[in-house]
Each structure stands twice: as C-alpha cells, then as structure tokens.
Design an enzyme around this catalytic site. Structure first.
Site, PDB file in Angstrom:
ATOM      1  N   GLU A  75       0.850  -1.185   0.000  1.00 40.69           N
ATOM      2  CA  GLU A  75       0.000   0.000   0.000  1.00 40.69           C
ATOM      3  C   GLU A  75       0.890   1.240   0.000  1.00 40.69           C
ATOM      4  O   GLU A  75       1.870   1.275   0.745  1.00 40.69           O
ATOM      5  CB  GLU A  75      -0.904   0.034   1.230  1.00 40.69           C
ATOM      6  CG  GLU A  75      -1.920   1.164   1.124  1.00 40.69           C
ATOM      7  CD  GLU A  75      -2.920   1.205   2.286  1.00 40.69           C
ATOM      8  OE1 GLU A  75      -2.788   0.438   3.244  1.00 40.69           O
ATOM      9  OE2 GLU A  75      -3.827   2.032   2.194  1.00 40.69           O
ATOM     10  N   GLY A 113       2.789   2.510  10.781  1.00 40.85           N
ATOM     11  CA  GLY A 113       2.550   1.708  11.977  1.00 40.85           C
ATOM     12  C   GLY A 113       2.415   0.227  11.669  1.00 40.85           C
ATOM     13  O   GLY A 113       3.077  -0.611  12.266  1.00 40.85           O
ATOM     14  N   ALA A 114       1.549  -0.087  10.715  1.00 44.28           N
ATOM     15  CA  ALA A 114       1.307  -1.485  10.377  1.00 44.28           C
ATOM     16  C   ALA A 114       0.475  -1.551   9.107  1.00 44.28           C
ATOM     17  O   ALA A 114      -0.038  -0.540   8.640  1.00 44.28           O
ATOM     18  CB  ALA A 114       0.573  -2.186  11.513  1.00 44.28           C
ATOM     19  N   MET A 115       0.338  -2.769   8.577  1.00 44.31           N
ATOM     20  CA  MET A 115      -0.351  -2.926   7.303  1.00 44.31           C
ATOM     21  C   MET A 115      -1.247  -4.157   7.317  1.00 44.31           C
ATOM     22  O   MET A 115      -0.824  -5.239   7.711  1.00 44.31           O
ATOM     23  CB  MET A 115       0.706  -3.021   6.185  1.00 44.31           C
ATOM     24  CG  MET A 115       0.131  -3.191   4.810  1.00 44.31           C
ATOM     25  SD  MET A 115      -0.922  -1.771   4.361  1.00 44.31           S
ATOM     26  CE  MET A 115      -2.133  -2.610   3.365  1.00 44.31           C
ATOM     27  N   GLU A 116      -2.466  -3.969   6.815  1.00 46.52           N
ATOM     28  CA  GLU A 116      -3.526  -4.969   6.951  1.00 46.52           C
ATOM     29  C   GLU A 116      -3.565  -6.025   5.849  1.00 46.52           C
ATOM     30  O   GLU A 116      -4.642  -6.587   5.584  1.00 46.52           O
ATOM     31  CB  GLU A 116      -4.873  -4.235   6.987  1.00 46.52           C
ATOM     32  CG  GLU A 116      -5.321  -3.588   5.649  1.00 46.52           C
ATOM     33  CD  GLU A 116      -4.947  -2.128   5.483  1.00 46.52           C
ATOM     34  OE1 GLU A 116      -3.988  -1.673   6.131  1.00 46.52           O
ATOM     35  OE2 GLU A 116      -5.614  -1.429   4.689  1.00 46.52           O
ATOM     36  N   HIS A 175      -6.854  -2.174  14.965  1.00 49.28           N
ATOM     37  CA  HIS A 175      -7.072  -1.446  13.716  1.00 49.28           C
ATOM     38  C   HIS A 175      -6.811  -2.343  12.500  1.00 49.28           C
ATOM     39  O   HIS A 175      -7.657  -2.457  11.609  1.00 49.28           O
ATOM     40  CB  HIS A 175      -6.160  -0.216  13.692  1.00 49.28           C
ATOM     41  CG  HIS A 175      -6.241   0.610  12.446  1.00 49.28           C
ATOM     42  ND1 HIS A 175      -7.017   1.755  12.365  1.00 49.28           N
ATOM     43  CD2 HIS A 175      -5.660   0.473  11.236  1.00 49.28           C
ATOM     44  CE1 HIS A 175      -6.899   2.273  11.151  1.00 49.28           C
ATOM     45  NE2 HIS A 175      -6.069   1.519  10.433  1.00 49.28           N
ATOM     46  N   GLU A 176      -5.656  -2.968  12.479  1.00 53.60           N
ATOM     47  CA  GLU A 176      -5.314  -3.787  11.303  1.00 53.60           C
ATOM     48  C   GLU A 176      -6.250  -4.980  11.202  1.00 53.60           C
ATOM     49  O   GLU A 176      -6.674  -5.361  10.111  1.00 53.60           O
ATOM     50  CB  GLU A 176      -3.857  -4.249  11.348  1.00 53.60           C
ATOM     51  CG  GLU A 176      -2.822  -3.121  11.498  1.00 53.60           C
ATOM     52  CD  GLU A 176      -2.981  -1.977  10.524  1.00 53.60           C
ATOM     53  OE1 GLU A 176      -3.475  -2.193   9.394  1.00 53.60           O
ATOM     54  OE2 GLU A 176      -2.610  -0.825  10.883  1.00 53.60           O
ATOM     55  N   HIS A 218      -9.535  -3.999   9.716  1.00 53.99           N
ATOM     56  CA  HIS A 218      -9.464  -3.780   8.271  1.00 53.99           C
ATOM     57  C   HIS A 218      -9.901  -5.022   7.482  1.00 53.99           C
ATOM     58  O   HIS A 218     -10.243  -4.910   6.309  1.00 53.99           O
ATOM     59  CB  HIS A 218      -8.040  -3.435   7.840  1.00 53.99           C
ATOM     60  CG  HIS A 218      -7.726  -1.972   7.779  1.00 53.99           C
ATOM     61  ND1 HIS A 218      -8.569  -1.039   7.205  1.00 53.99           N
ATOM     62  CD2 HIS A 218      -6.629  -1.267   8.192  1.00 53.99           C
ATOM     63  CE1 HIS A 218      -8.002   0.166   7.275  1.00 53.99           C
ATOM     64  NE2 HIS A 218      -6.832   0.056   7.868  1.00 53.99           N
ATOM     65  N   GLU A 277      -9.947   3.970   6.004  1.00 55.89           N
ATOM     66  CA  GLU A 277      -9.152   4.430   7.145  1.00 55.89           C
ATOM     67  C   GLU A 277      -9.993   5.155   8.199  1.00 55.89           C
ATOM     68  O   GLU A 277      -9.859   4.908   9.389  1.00 55.89           O
ATOM     69  CB  GLU A 277      -7.972   5.289   6.680  1.00 55.89           C
ATOM     70  CG  GLU A 277      -6.936   4.531   5.845  1.00 55.89           C
ATOM     71  CD  GLU A 277      -6.368   3.290   6.537  1.00 55.89           C
ATOM     72  OE1 GLU A 277      -6.544   3.136   7.767  1.00 55.89           O
ATOM     73  OE2 GLU A 277      -5.750   2.458   5.835  1.00 55.89           O
TER      74      GLU A 277
END
Ligand code: TRP
Ligand code: ZN
Length: 886
Positions: free
Chosen positions: A124, A264-267, A300-301, A304, A323
C-alpha cells in the site's frame, strides 16, 4: 524533480479499467542480490473501453513478456519508467511477465525489501508496481496464488496471504512453498515474508465455531514481547463479532513484526505486517502509551479485514472509506476496553493539536481529496482522524442501533467489491431514513468549521444562537454550510442536568431529546441556527449550557460566556469531554495575551481536581483525573491561540507549571504518597491510572526541588523503577530540567543506554527524549544524529530524532537564528535520497509556517525554497514543498 513536473491525478478523471485481472499467479525466486518474479495473469475485458492494457511498474528490470504463450518482441509493447502497455488485445488473455528486482538495495521500504535478516513487502498504496508490472489499482480484484522459492536454511519461514497449500524441496535443495488466497483482493493487500523467525501461536474459535490459527512472527530475540499483541488480537476478534457482527474468514491469521517500516502497520489479507513499535510490548521495553498503541494498532489492522479488505476502495481518493471507518472502529474498541471519556479526550487532543493545524495549513485537503501528486502523502490526520470523526457523526445522527444496521447493509452490499464514500453514505441514508446530501460536504470541503455561540436569557427563557462558518483553504473559496450533529445539555445551579423533557423547546432546526431528558441532539444545517428553551423555573439563575458534548462534531467553538461557568462545568458536567474542554478553555485564556480571565483561575481549578484525585478509588475516575491534570501541550496551544510569539508562550507555559507546583506543593506530595508504585507492573486500567497520577504529581513535585534534593528524588525514581513507564517519567525530567548538572544528566543517560542498547525500541526512546529537550542545542543534536547507534535508514530511529525534534522541541526548532529549521532542512534533503515517504513526512512541520511571526515564517519558507531547488527531488517531497510555497 526527476522527470519534470509530476502530473496530478484527479478524482474527476476516474475510469474503470478496460481489462481486469481475474487470477494472479506469482513465483518469487529469492537469491542474494536478485529476486526474480514471474507472474501469470488471467486478464479479461470488462468494458468496451479499448484493447490496450496498462500495467504499472517502477524500478523493474523486465526479462520477458508473453501473451498466450508467445513471447513479445520489444516493438510489441510500450514501456516507460512507470508503465508497460500491451496493445491490440482481445476478450481474454493469459499473460506472463518476468522481472528482476533488488530488495537488498531498496531503502524506500516500498515493494519487496530487506529488514534485518528478513525479506518483507509493503504494497500500500502503490508498492506492488515495484515488484512486477501489474494493474496496481484498488479496483482490480484478483485471486492470488503465491509460490516462494528460497534457501530454506536461511529462510525457513516463507509466508504469503491465505492458506498454505504446498511445501516441498526443489531439485537443488531449496525450499518451495505455495500460498493460495481464496478472497479476491487488490494488489495493495499482497504480502510476502521470508525469514528465520520465531513464532507465538494461539487459536481463536469464531462465533460460528470455526477454529482460526493465530501466529505472531518476530525475530527470535523479540518473541517474548509478543504476548500482549496476541491477547489484543483475540479481544479484537471477539469484539468485532459482538459489536459489528463481523466474523473472521480464513483459517489462519498471521502478524509479522518488522524493524524497518514506514508506518505503523499494514492490513495485508491474512498476513499483517507490523512495525515492531506497534506490536512488541513488555514492562521493561514499553510504556503505558506503547501498550495503548499496540492495543489500538493490532485492533485497527484486524478490523481492516472487513473495513478495507472484504470491502475495499474503488480508488485512492476513497482512502478514508477504509481508514476513517477503521479508526472509528478501533477507537470504539479502545473505549470499550479502557475509559470511553479518556479515549475521547485523547482523540480530541490529536484533532485540535494536529488535524486542525493541518486543516489551517497549505497542505489542507478534504477527507475525500479531489487531486494528488503522490498518494503516500495523503495518509494524514485528515484522512484518518477527521475521517473517523465523520463516521462518528453518522453514528450520532442515526443512533447506535441504526448505525450498526447501516454498517451491516454496507458490508453485505459491497462485500468482495471496491466501494466509495458515497456508497457508505448511501447505506447510512437508507437505514437512517435521512437525507445526507448536505452531510457529504464533510468529504468535499477542507478546513475546520467554526461555531460562534451566543446566549440570551430573559424571563426564564434561554435562547442560543449558533452561527457557522468555515475558512477558505487552498483552492476552496466560499464554503457552504455543513450539516452537523450537536449534542448538548443544560446544567442547573445544583450541578445536576436539567430535565429537558420538562421544558418547551423550539427551533427551526431538527432536534431530539435523548438520554431520558438529560441531553439533546440538535441538527445544524443553516448558517444560523436558533434554539429556545422555555418553561425554565423563573426563580432560577440562567442554566449553564453544556455544548458539543462528546465533541459531537469536529469544529471550533467560540462561546460567549463567563469564566466562572467554565469552572462550574469542570466540576459538574456529566460529559467527561465537556469537563475537560472547559478546563482547556480556561488554560487557553490564561495563556492568550489577547484574552483576560475574570473570576476563574485554571491553576486553582487544576489544584482542585488534583486534591479530589487523592480520594479516588475507581480506576476510570483516576484515569480521568490523570487526563485532566495534563496541562495543554505546546502544539495544542499553538493551534488554539493566534498571534502568539513562540518563546513567550513557552515561557508562560513553564511559568504556569512552576506556579501550580509551588502554590500547591502539599497536594503534589500527597498525591505522590497516595499513588506511589506498588506491586508488579501490569498494563491494566488501574495500573495505568495510578502511574499516570503519580507521574503528573511527581513532575510537579520535582519542580519544587533543586540541588541535591532534586538529584536524589530523580535518581531514586529512576533506579527504583521496575518498568519503562516509571523510568521514562524520571528520564523525561532528567533530560529537560535545567537545574541539573550535565554530569548528572549524562551519567543517567549513559546508564540507560548501556542497560538497553540491545532493545531498539527502548533506544528510540533514549534518542526521543534527548531530541525533544530544549537543553539540546544544535551541536548536541548533531552529536545525537552522528551517534554510532543512529541510523537514518531506519524510520523509527529517524523519527525519534528528527520527527520528534520538529514536532516536540519547539524551543529549538523555532530558534530565531533559523538553526532548527536548517537542521531539519538538511535532514529532509538527505532522507529524500533514501526514503521519500519519510522525508516528505518530516518536512510537514515546516509547512505550518503560517501561524508564526513574520521572521520565523521567512526562515521556514527559506528552507522550503532551498529544498524546492534541489535536483532529483522525489515526487513525495516535491508535492509537499510546492504546495507549501504555492
Ligand atoms: N493501511 C495502513 C493502515 O492501516 C497504512 C500503511 C501502512 C501505509 N504502511 C503504509 C500507507 C505505507 C502508506 C505507505 O493504516
Ligand atoms: Zn488503516
């Protein structure tokens, strides 16, 4: 700029592609210094928009292209530095593309790259095109199968999305695995990891009884720090079933912790990749804030998976669709896990200090932008946090029950497809039976709306007049009024809410009385709104208006009222946000030279809150009190006060803290005694509440000390701490208290460094606390940035020095000789050659020049102008710099 001026992408130009890629089969052959990627694509025509297929690709070495088994000659396709176009295609084709890439040299951390000893991906928003030529756009959903071949000794863990369907050895002894993801997805959700990792494994049984394997992978030395994330993951999965009716859909869910990561992080579907800073936690390596962040980001992730993956975005202009909604969902999760009021206050703090500042800057943009040069620049507080506020407003307008029903409709209707913010609004509008045409302006118009509230009280009749406006923002002049929900109530002299059901209420605007008469929801749509309350008890004094409860709309309010009413609200309102807000307003008035406080003093109110905190026993009440006792931070004040001078405002803030410390020293001593650390560290609400109160009280207490007494108190606190939260609170004072000798300061910093040098995230904090200290001049900062442990290539480390400096060291960043701006300008220039995403992010504080005095404005612009004259500026940085100077 690299290749001339980059071209803006416009929402208005959106067109569905003529072809789509139904199936994607990938083969990765990973070798030192070179990875070969073979992709087999099944493409089919989906519109009559032509016979050519445009594939995006950047920094790729093209080896071969085959269509239906025939290799193309180089005159049979078009290729430039950003794409490969196949011409003259029919209805359906099988395409094979072979490319070579070099992950080892990838410092931008986009696409396939190396971090520590492992290979990992970040796709992303547009990183997949750095892996292979592809329809790298979110409206192309494809079923992926991924085969990875690598040295199995060095890379025993070979991971990708979905389920593992085959594992074997090749003839020459290398490991080969195949993963299949049954859910069609856009390429930005693709992930691959190859490494020698440790794993923490657990299991979750979903509401329909399916068993899901949960795995968290990290480099072996970090695996002991993954338990908290696992606990959060299971809580998130359960919560999403209960609150949103969302069940997980694959048999396996994996998280990989990576040291070098831009965000931070990725889903990624079934294979989330995390910055170590958002997943690792242990008492000695994470503060309470870190535990909270891990909780929020893991949730959060995970969330998603529905809001983002099962239903994705049609194009990147719709980014807030996933988001904003997902931030709203994780905020609700955190509220349910901890304290709702405190979470709300923390989020409003971010909105006011950071999002309002963005909205007032040259980089202001709507929640749904209409144009961009580089989409990576749009992962902003506006898209995320303001976007979440917009989702919260739907919930406030529809009520919780209808809002939940509307999300069900949205998920069902758009499952497996790429949707738009209009689709989301449509579901809300249908279920809520409400016209949201005007509401959609929240997506289109940038800038923070302003409400001006006036009260009129005669003969037991109270009239509120509310006027709304919104400032012009770049390329948007003359805003139209917003549709916004305003939650409010009236508080009587006794401190109790007045029962609104017993009053006569009149307004041309829609309103509903809620919460058994305790509060009211007013829907503002016009520029001017009036609401009249009569049948108030005429013997009574004017009730106190509690306005914008829960911060029900992301707006600024100026409310003509007395300061004593604000102090009254701090004591009495039923809404935690309003109580906090009233105290913040008193503080802001105290610090604003253009305003005068009459009949109220925030220091006294503050001390009263502190005194009352001594007797609290409930963890939520204690957490709330700890939050009330945080004096507004510098960036918050910069946003709330106009025409300030940096040094005078910072001096005033210090002076207020010193005064509060000195005038109420007994209270701080008592609080320290009451909340001194007991028992082992636990990241629970009660533990955090006690540490929070102790830490505030200790910091104020320390302001009353000097000399040996000060050193003794600080060493004691530092050396007796059995966790990073307490240690940090001592070290935070040690790095910035000017009364300490530099020997004392340096000895403890050295001790800390020696003890934690193997823990990268703890050393980030070591850099962070120094970079934000006003005691560090540019020489000291340069020394910090040339420390052997400093590494510009690691985003966490770069942020812990430069990001922290520009955001938190206002004294030095805004030094009148321009040295702070210059220091940042140089860092941004160097970083742009390594990692454009991080460089452009670090440049944004320079774009906020508008609110400073003309001398500083000139200096900041000067640095931006220097940057703009550089050759080979990345697209990312070019966009920030050129928009700032426009
Ligand atoms: N989608 C990610 C999130 O949940 C954001 C993200 C992670 C990202 N890594 C990125 C965005 C790199 C841009 C570039 O918030
Ligand atoms: Zn997200």
């Amino acid at each position: 700029m690299k290749d001339g001026q980059p071209k803006a992408i416009q929402l208005a130009d959106y067109q569905a592609p003529a072809y789509t890629t139904k199936k994607t089969e990938l083969f990765f052959d990973i070798r030192d210094g070179e990875t070969q990627v073979t992709s087999n694509l099944s493409v089919v025509r989906q519109t009559d928009g032509g016979s050519s297929l445009e594939l995006a690709g950047e920094d790729l070495e093209l080896v071969s292209v085959m269509v239906d088994g025939r290799e193309l000659g180089s005159n049979e396709f078009l290729k430039d530095s950003e794409s490969l176009t196949l011409l003259g295609l029919d209805e359906a084709h099988q395409i094979q593309i072979v490319t070579k890439i070099c992950p080892e040299e990838n410092t931008a951390l986009e696409g396939l790259y190396r971090s520590g000893g492992m290979y990992c991906t970040q796709c992303e928003a547009e990183g997949f095109r750095k892996i292979t030529y592809y329809q790298d756009r979110p409206d192309v959903l494809s079923k992926f199968t991924t085969t990875i071949i690598a040295d199995g000794e060095r890379y025993p863990n070979l991971l990708s999305n979905g389920n593992l369907i085959a594992a074997s050895k090749t003839a020459d002894g290398r490991s080969q695995v195949t993963w299949e993801d049954p859910f069609p997805k856009p390429s930005y959700l693709f992930a691959l990891v190859a490494g020698d990792l440790a794993v923490l494994e657990d299991e979750f049984v979903t509401c329909s009884g399916r068993k899901v394997t949960l795995q968290i992978f990290s480099e072996p030395h970090n695996i002991e720090q993954c338990d908290y994330a696992m606990d959060v993951l299971k809580r998130s999965m359960k919560w999403d079933e209960e609150r949103f009716g969302r069940e997980y859909d694959l048999d396996i869910f994996m998280i990989v912790a990576v040291e070098d990561f831009n965000m931070g992080a990725m889903e990624n579907k079934g294979l989330n990749v995390f910055n170590t800073s958002c997943v690792l936690a242990s008492p000695d390596t994470a503060t309470d804030e870190t535990y909270e962040r891990v909780e929020a980001v893991v949730a959060h992730e995970y969330f998603h998976n529905w809001s983002g993956n099962r239903v994705t975005c049609r194009d990147w202009f719709q980014l807030s669709l996933k988001e904003g909604f997902t931030v709203f969902r994780d905020a609700e999760f955190s509220s349910d896990m901890n304290s709702r009021a405190v979470k709300r206050i923390e989020d409003v703090g971010v909105m006011r200090a950071i999002q309002f500042a963005e909205d007032a800057s040259p980089l202001a943009h709507p929640v749904r932008p209409s144009s961009y040069l580089e989409i990576s620049n749009f992962y902003t507080v506006t898209i995320y946090e303001k976007g979440a506020e917009v989702v919260r407003m739907y919930q406030t307008l529809l009520g919780e029950e209808n809002f939940r029903k509307a999300t069900d409709v949205y998920f069902d209707r758009h499952d497996g497809t790429a949707a738009t913010t209009d689709d989301f609004a449509q579901a809300m509008s249908e279920v809520g039976n409400i016209d949201l045409t005007q509401f959609k302006r929240w997506y289109e118009q940038a800038g923070t709306p302003h409400l001006s509230v006036k009260e009129d009280f005669i003969d037991g009749q109270l009239t509120l007049s509310i006027q709304q406006s919104c400032p012009d923002t770049p390329s948007q002049v003359g805003k139209k009024p917003f549709h916004m929900p305003i939650l409010m109530g009236l508080v009587g002299a006794s401190g109790d809410s007045i029962d609104l059901a017993g009053l006569a209420i009149e307004s041309a605007a829609a309103f509903q009385v809620r919460d058994a008469g305790q509060s009211l929801l007013l829907e503002i749509r016009e520029e001017t709104t009036e609401i009249k309350f009569s049948k108030l008890n005429t013997d009574d004094a004017k009730p106190v208006v509690s306005f914008l409860r829960e911060f029900s709309a992301p707006v600024k309010v100026s409310h003509e009222r007395s300061d004593s009413e604000l102090a009254f609200l701090v004591e009495n309102d039923r809404d935690g946000f309003v109580r906090w807000d009233a105290l913040q307003t008193l503080w802001v008035k105290h610090f604003d030279d253009r305003q005068t406080l009459v009949g109220a003093d925030p220091i006294q109110t503050f001390a009263q809150v502190a005194k009352a905190a001594i007797d609290l026993t409930d963890a939520e009440d204690q957490l709330f009190a700890g939050t009330m006792l945080l004096v507004p931070n510098e960036n918050y004040l910069f946003e709330q006060i106009s025409g300030f001078e940096v040094d005078s405002l910072l001096d005033a803030r210090e002076a207020a803290l010193d005064a509060a410390a000195a005038q109420h020293s007994d209270v701080w001593a008592q609080l320290c005694e009451r909340y001194k650390p007991t028992g082992a560290y636990a990241p629970t609400a009660s533990g955090m509440a006690q540490r929070g109160l102790y830490s505030v009280a200790f910091a104020l207490h320390a302001r009353t000390l000097s000399g040996n007494a000060l050193e003794k108190a600080l060493s004691e606190r530092y050396f007796s701490a059995d966790n990073l939260s307490d240690r940090r609170s001592a070290l935070g004072i040690i790095t910035r208290n000017p009364l300490l000798t530099s020997d004392f300061r340096n000895d403890i910093l050295e001790h800390f460094f020696q003890q934690w040098q193997d823990q990268a995230l703890v050393i980030d904090l070591w850099f962070n606390l120094q970079a934000q200290s006003p005691l560090y001049d540019i020489d000291a900062l340069n020394k910090l940035a040339s420390h052997p442990s400093f590494d510009l290539k690691n985003p966490n480390r770069a942020r812990s020095v430069y990001g922290v400096f520009a955001m938190l060291n206002n004294r030095r960043f805004h030094a009148l000789d321009g040295s702070g701006y210059d220091f940042m300008g140089r860092a941004v220039a160097r970083l742009d050659e390594l990692n454009p995403q991080i460089a452009s992010r670090l440049a944004t504080p320079l774009a906020r020049f508008g609110r400073y005095d003309s001398k500083r404005q000139g200096l900041m612009r000067g640095v931006l102008e220097n940057l703009s004259r550089r050759e080979n500026l990345s697209k990312d940085l070019y966009e920030i710099v050129s928009k700032s100077l426009a």
